[in-house]
Design a protein around this motif. Structure first.
Motif, mmCIF file in Angstrom:
data_model
loop_
_atom_site.group_PDB
_atom_site.id
_atom_site.type_symbol
_atom_site.label_atom_id
_atom_site.label_comp_id
_atom_site.label_asym_id
_atom_site.label_seq_id
_atom_site.Cartn_x
_atom_site.Cartn_y
_atom_site.Cartn_z
ATOM 1 N N TRP A 52 31.797 50.316 39.939
ATOM 2 C CA TRP A 52 31.622 49.904 38.552
ATOM 3 C C TRP A 52 32.150 48.500 38.255
ATOM 4 N N PRO A 53 33.216 48.023 38.906
ATOM 5 C CA PRO A 53 33.625 46.641 38.595
ATOM 6 C C PRO A 53 32.564 45.611 38.993
ATOM 7 N N ILE A 54 31.883 45.854 40.115
ATOM 8 C CA ILE A 54 30.829 44.935 40.544
ATOM 9 C C ILE A 54 29.667 44.994 39.564
ATOM 10 N N ALA A 55 29.274 46.190 39.171
ATOM 11 C CA ALA A 55 28.168 46.338 38.225
ATOM 12 C C ALA A 55 28.511 45.712 36.874
ATOM 13 N N LEU A 56 29.717 45.927 36.410
ATOM 14 C CA LEU A 56 30.147 45.371 35.133
ATOM 15 C C LEU A 56 30.191 43.850 35.197
ATOM 16 N N SER A 57 30.678 43.323 36.299
ATOM 17 C CA SER A 57 30.724 41.881 36.488
ATOM 18 C C SER A 57 29.326 41.284 36.475
ATOM 19 N N VAL A 62 25.005 38.291 33.657
ATOM 20 C CA VAL A 62 23.654 38.149 33.118
ATOM 21 C C VAL A 62 23.705 37.904 31.614
ATOM 22 N N LEU A 63 24.534 38.668 30.906
ATOM 23 C CA LEU A 63 24.659 38.466 29.461
ATOM 24 C C LEU A 63 25.186 37.070 29.147
ATOM 25 N N MET A 64 26.204 36.643 29.898
ATOM 26 C CA MET A 64 26.801 35.338 29.655
ATOM 27 C C MET A 64 25.780 34.226 29.848
ATOM 28 N N LEU A 65 24.935 34.352 30.872
ATOM 29 C CA LEU A 65 23.971 33.296 31.152
ATOM 30 C C LEU A 65 22.742 33.342 30.250
ATOM 31 N N ASN A 66 22.605 34.357 29.441
ATOM 32 C CA ASN A 66 21.436 34.435 28.574
ATOM 33 C C ASN A 66 21.772 34.411 27.091
ATOM 34 N N ILE A 67 22.883 34.940 26.696
ATOM 35 C CA ILE A 67 23.215 34.984 25.273
ATOM 36 C C ILE A 67 23.531 33.591 24.748
ATOM 37 N N ASP A 68 23.982 32.704 25.615
ATOM 38 C CA ASP A 68 24.309 31.362 25.165
ATOM 39 C C ASP A 68 23.065 30.611 24.687
ATOM 40 N N ILE A 69 21.929 30.835 25.309
ATOM 41 C CA ILE A 69 20.699 30.191 24.863
ATOM 42 C C ILE A 69 20.345 30.677 23.454
ATOM 43 N N PHE A 70 20.509 31.958 23.215
ATOM 44 C CA PHE A 70 20.246 32.492 21.875
ATOM 45 C C PHE A 70 21.184 31.849 20.859
ATOM 46 N N MET A 71 22.460 31.781 21.186
ATOM 47 C CA MET A 71 23.429 31.185 20.250
ATOM 48 C C MET A 71 23.149 29.703 20.037
ATOM 49 N N LEU A 72 22.800 28.991 21.095
ATOM 50 C CA LEU A 72 22.453 27.580 20.945
ATOM 51 C C LEU A 72 21.231 27.407 20.050
ATOM 52 N N GLY A 73 20.313 28.349 20.110
ATOM 53 C CA GLY A 73 19.128 28.284 19.263
ATOM 54 C C GLY A 73 19.461 28.344 17.787
ATOM 55 N N LEU A 74 20.583 28.946 17.459
ATOM 56 C CA LEU A 74 20.992 29.021 16.060
ATOM 57 C C LEU A 74 21.593 27.712 15.561
ATOM 58 N N TRP A 75 22.198 26.932 16.478
ATOM 59 C CA TRP A 75 22.956 25.756 16.054
ATOM 60 C C TRP A 75 22.447 24.431 16.612
ATOM 61 N N SER A 76 21.549 24.441 17.573
ATOM 62 C CA SER A 76 21.159 23.215 18.258
ATOM 63 C C SER A 76 19.670 22.950 18.117
ATOM 64 N N TYR A 95 23.706 32.178 41.380
ATOM 65 C CA TYR A 95 24.248 33.525 41.190
ATOM 66 C C TYR A 95 23.572 34.554 42.087
ATOM 67 N N THR A 96 22.416 34.232 42.622
ATOM 68 C CA THR A 96 21.733 35.200 43.483
ATOM 69 C C THR A 96 22.449 35.393 44.815
ATOM 70 N N VAL A 97 23.182 34.382 45.281
ATOM 71 C CA VAL A 97 23.856 34.495 46.579
ATOM 72 C C VAL A 97 24.897 35.619 46.567
ATOM 73 N N PRO A 98 25.833 35.657 45.601
ATOM 74 C CA PRO A 98 26.760 36.791 45.582
ATOM 75 C C PRO A 98 26.052 38.127 45.346
ATOM 76 N N ALA A 99 24.974 38.102 44.567
ATOM 77 C CA ALA A 99 24.232 39.349 44.333
ATOM 78 C C ALA A 99 23.592 39.853 45.625
ATOM 79 N N LEU A 100 23.055 38.945 46.420
ATOM 80 C CA LEU A 100 22.484 39.344 47.712
ATOM 81 C C LEU A 100 23.565 39.873 48.649
#
Length: 173
Positions: A52-57, A62-76, A95-100
């Motif tokens: 579970w720590p790997i899955a949670l990480s 994924v959330l960190m790398l995608n939610i920022d674009i949404f937030m930037l869309g509100l202000w930028s 990020y795919t290297v550690p995932a692989l």
């Protein structure tokens, strides 16, 4: 197409993800709801407990790398989002290297968990993390030093404004 705002794009993205998940569940329902003959609940619980720590990480990554674009869309502006997104795409590829690596070591870790050898499991986990660091540290240092030439090579001179965001994302890895 009809409502081109960040909020509507986010809503369309979420709805398409929900739809794709529903379709995948319908297609795979036989495999999901059929218990294999060699299934052992105790081993599955142990794998979940250790994984579970790997899955949670990965989920937070994924959330960190995608939610920022949404937030930037509100202000930028769209130009600023484009500059940021250019660097973000490079980071997502990295990020795919550690995932692989995690995908490759999971079957071995699962078999080690099955045997109950916690020392061997700990050893493999530590080696895997060391390999990720051996890969990540040179990329962060090299990417920070060569960020501008990398951007010019991949995206052209027009995207050099995204170098600072790229460096911040690199340091976050």
């Amino acid at each position: 197409l009809y409502l081109p705002t960040a909020k509507d794009f986010f809503f369309a993205y979420v709805m398409s993800s929900v739809f794709a998940t529903a379709v995948a569940l319908i297609i795979a329902r036989g495999a999901i709801f059929h218990t294999p003959s060699g299934f052992r609940k105790k081993i599955a619980i142990e794998i979940f407990k250790n994984g579970w720590p790997i899955a949670l990480s990965g989920t937070f990554g994924v959330l960190m790398l995608n939610i920022d674009i949404f937030m930037l869309g509100l202000w930028s502006t769209t130009a600023e989002i484009g500059l940021y997104s250019a660097g973000q795409k490079i980071i997502q590829v990295l990020y795919t290297v550690p995932a692989l690596l995690a995908s490759g070591t999971f079957p071995t870790i699962a078999s080690i968990v099955k045997t109950g050898n916690t020392e061997q499991e700990k050893n493999l986990s530590e080696k895997s993390i060391s390999i990720v660091f051996l890969f990540t540290i040179p990329l962060v240092i090299g990417g920070t030093i060569l960020a501008e030439p990398i951007f010019k090579l991949l995206f052209g001179h027009e995207y050099v404004g995204g170098v600072s965001a790229f460096i911040l994302l690199l340091l976050n890895t």
